[in-house]
Design a protein around this motif. Structure first.
Motif, short mmCIF file in Angstrom:
data_model
loop_
_atom_site.label_atom_id
_atom_site.label_comp_id
_atom_site.label_asym_id
_atom_site.label_seq_id
_atom_site.Cartn_x
_atom_site.Cartn_y
_atom_site.Cartn_z
N ILE A 175 49.44 24.12 55.44
CA ILE A 175 50.28 25.22 55.92
C ILE A 175 50.23 25.25 57.44
O ILE A 175 49.15 25.23 58.04
CB ILE A 175 49.81 26.57 55.35
CG1 ILE A 175 49.93 26.54 53.82
CG2 ILE A 175 50.60 27.71 55.95
CD1 ILE A 175 49.32 27.74 53.15
N TYR A 204 60.23 30.27 70.22
CA TYR A 204 60.77 30.83 68.98
C TYR A 204 61.89 29.94 68.44
O TYR A 204 61.96 29.67 67.24
CB TYR A 204 61.28 32.25 69.22
CG TYR A 204 61.93 32.85 68.01
CD1 TYR A 204 61.17 33.30 66.94
CD2 TYR A 204 63.32 32.95 67.93
CE1 TYR A 204 61.78 33.84 65.81
CE2 TYR A 204 63.92 33.48 66.81
CZ TYR A 204 63.15 33.92 65.75
OH TYR A 204 63.74 34.44 64.65
N LYS A 227 57.44 17.97 59.19
CA LYS A 227 56.51 19.11 59.22
C LYS A 227 55.08 18.61 59.18
O LYS A 227 54.20 19.17 59.84
CB LYS A 227 56.78 20.04 58.04
CG LYS A 227 58.02 20.87 58.19
CD LYS A 227 58.21 21.79 57.01
CE LYS A 227 59.49 22.58 57.12
NZ LYS A 227 59.74 23.39 55.92
N LYS A 239 50.48 27.37 60.55
CA LYS A 239 50.40 28.77 60.95
C LYS A 239 51.28 28.94 62.18
O LYS A 239 51.01 28.40 63.25
CB LYS A 239 48.96 29.16 61.24
CG LYS A 239 48.11 29.09 59.99
CD LYS A 239 46.71 29.56 60.25
CE LYS A 239 45.92 29.49 58.95
NZ LYS A 239 44.55 29.87 59.13
N TYR A 240 52.36 29.69 61.99
CA TYR A 240 53.35 29.77 63.04
C TYR A 240 52.85 30.48 64.30
O TYR A 240 53.32 30.19 65.38
CB TYR A 240 54.64 30.41 62.50
CG TYR A 240 55.35 29.46 61.57
CD1 TYR A 240 56.00 28.34 62.07
CD2 TYR A 240 55.31 29.64 60.20
CE1 TYR A 240 56.62 27.44 61.23
CE2 TYR A 240 55.94 28.73 59.35
CZ TYR A 240 56.59 27.64 59.88
OH TYR A 240 57.19 26.73 59.05
N ILE A 286 60.45 26.87 66.86
CA ILE A 286 59.85 27.18 65.56
C ILE A 286 60.94 27.26 64.49
O ILE A 286 60.76 26.76 63.38
CB ILE A 286 59.03 28.48 65.63
CG1 ILE A 286 57.75 28.24 66.42
CG2 ILE A 286 58.70 29.00 64.22
CD1 ILE A 286 56.95 29.48 66.73
N GLN A 287 62.08 27.83 64.83
CA GLN A 287 63.19 27.89 63.87
C GLN A 287 63.67 26.48 63.51
O GLN A 287 63.99 26.20 62.36
CB GLN A 287 64.35 28.73 64.43
CG GLN A 287 64.02 30.19 64.61
CD GLN A 287 63.51 30.83 63.32
OE1 GLN A 287 64.06 30.63 62.25
NE2 GLN A 287 62.43 31.58 63.43
N ARG A 288 63.70 25.59 64.48
CA ARG A 288 64.08 24.19 64.21
C ARG A 288 63.03 23.52 63.33
O ARG A 288 63.37 22.77 62.41
CB ARG A 288 64.23 23.42 65.52
CG ARG A 288 65.43 23.82 66.31
CD ARG A 288 65.54 22.97 67.58
NE ARG A 288 66.56 23.53 68.44
CZ ARG A 288 66.36 23.98 69.67
NH1 ARG A 288 65.16 23.91 70.21
NH2 ARG A 288 67.34 24.48 70.37
N ILE A 289 61.76 23.77 63.62
CA ILE A 289 60.68 23.16 62.86
C ILE A 289 60.70 23.62 61.41
O ILE A 289 60.44 22.83 60.50
CB ILE A 289 59.32 23.45 63.54
CG1 ILE A 289 59.23 22.68 64.86
CG2 ILE A 289 58.15 23.12 62.63
CD1 ILE A 289 58.13 23.12 65.78
N ARG A 290 61.04 24.86 61.17
CA ARG A 290 61.10 25.39 59.80
C ARG A 290 62.14 24.66 58.96
O ARG A 290 62.02 24.59 57.74
CB ARG A 290 61.40 26.87 59.82
CG ARG A 290 60.26 27.68 60.41
CD ARG A 290 60.56 29.12 60.44
NE ARG A 290 60.37 29.65 59.07
CZ ARG A 290 60.51 30.90 58.75
NH1 ARG A 290 60.89 31.77 59.65
NH2 ARG A 290 60.31 31.29 57.52
N LYS A 291 63.15 24.07 59.60
CA LYS A 291 64.22 23.37 58.88
C LYS A 291 63.95 21.87 58.72
O LYS A 291 64.74 21.17 58.10
CB LYS A 291 65.55 23.56 59.62
CG LYS A 291 66.01 25.01 59.65
CD LYS A 291 67.26 25.16 60.47
CE LYS A 291 67.65 26.63 60.59
NZ LYS A 291 68.81 26.81 61.47
N HIS A 342 59.87 17.47 55.01
CA HIS A 342 58.42 17.48 54.82
C HIS A 342 57.67 16.53 55.76
O HIS A 342 56.66 16.91 56.36
CB HIS A 342 58.07 17.16 53.37
CG HIS A 342 56.61 17.05 53.13
ND1 HIS A 342 55.78 18.16 53.13
CD2 HIS A 342 55.81 15.98 52.92
CE1 HIS A 342 54.54 17.76 52.92
NE2 HIS A 342 54.54 16.45 52.78
#
Length: 122
Positions: free
Chosen positions: A3, A25, A39, A5-6, A28-33, A36
């Motif tokens: 996991i 920020y 990430k 941790k943002y 982080i939004q790009r990384i969330r998309k 796997h």
């Protein structure tokens, strides 16, 4: 399952990559998309490991060592190269002084000098 941790990622982006909070920020939004494997590369960076990831013949190490990109930016660049190889390669050619031929098959280059053809083969 690992996991990210943002809050740790947010701090990393501000302190180590020198981003302002708004840019952090957005990243982080790009990384969330990301898929796997990308990430996982972000997780490796946050865990002080060097990810072994390569796209279209361009590696993470190459971007961080030769082009002096920050690690997260290099991962996002590799993702862009994965999604839009032609546009990202063109960007790298102009902004990063790379050959446009990165990731493309080798071809014969013909150059005209004093009315003679010089063929350069790899």
């Amino acid at each position: 399952m690992k996991i990210i941790k943002y809050i740790s990622l947010f701090r990393y982006l501000i302190e180590d990559e020198g981003l302002n909070p708004t840019s952090a920020y957005r990243n982080i939004q790009r990384i969330r998309k990301l898929p796997h494997e990308f990430k996982q590369a972000v997780f490796d960076v946050l865990s002080s490991y060097v990810p072994d990831i390569e796209v279209e013949g361009v590696s993470f190490r190459e971007l961080t060592e030769n082009d002096e990109m920050k690690p997260i930016r290099a991962i996002l660049m590799l993702d862009w190269l994965r999604r839009e190889p032609a546009i990202a390669t063109r960007y790298m050619a102009t902004e990063r002084n790379r050959s446009v031929m990165v990731g493309l098959p080798k071809q014969k280059v013909v150059e005209q000098v004093n009315e003679k053809d010089i063929i350069i083969e790899d």
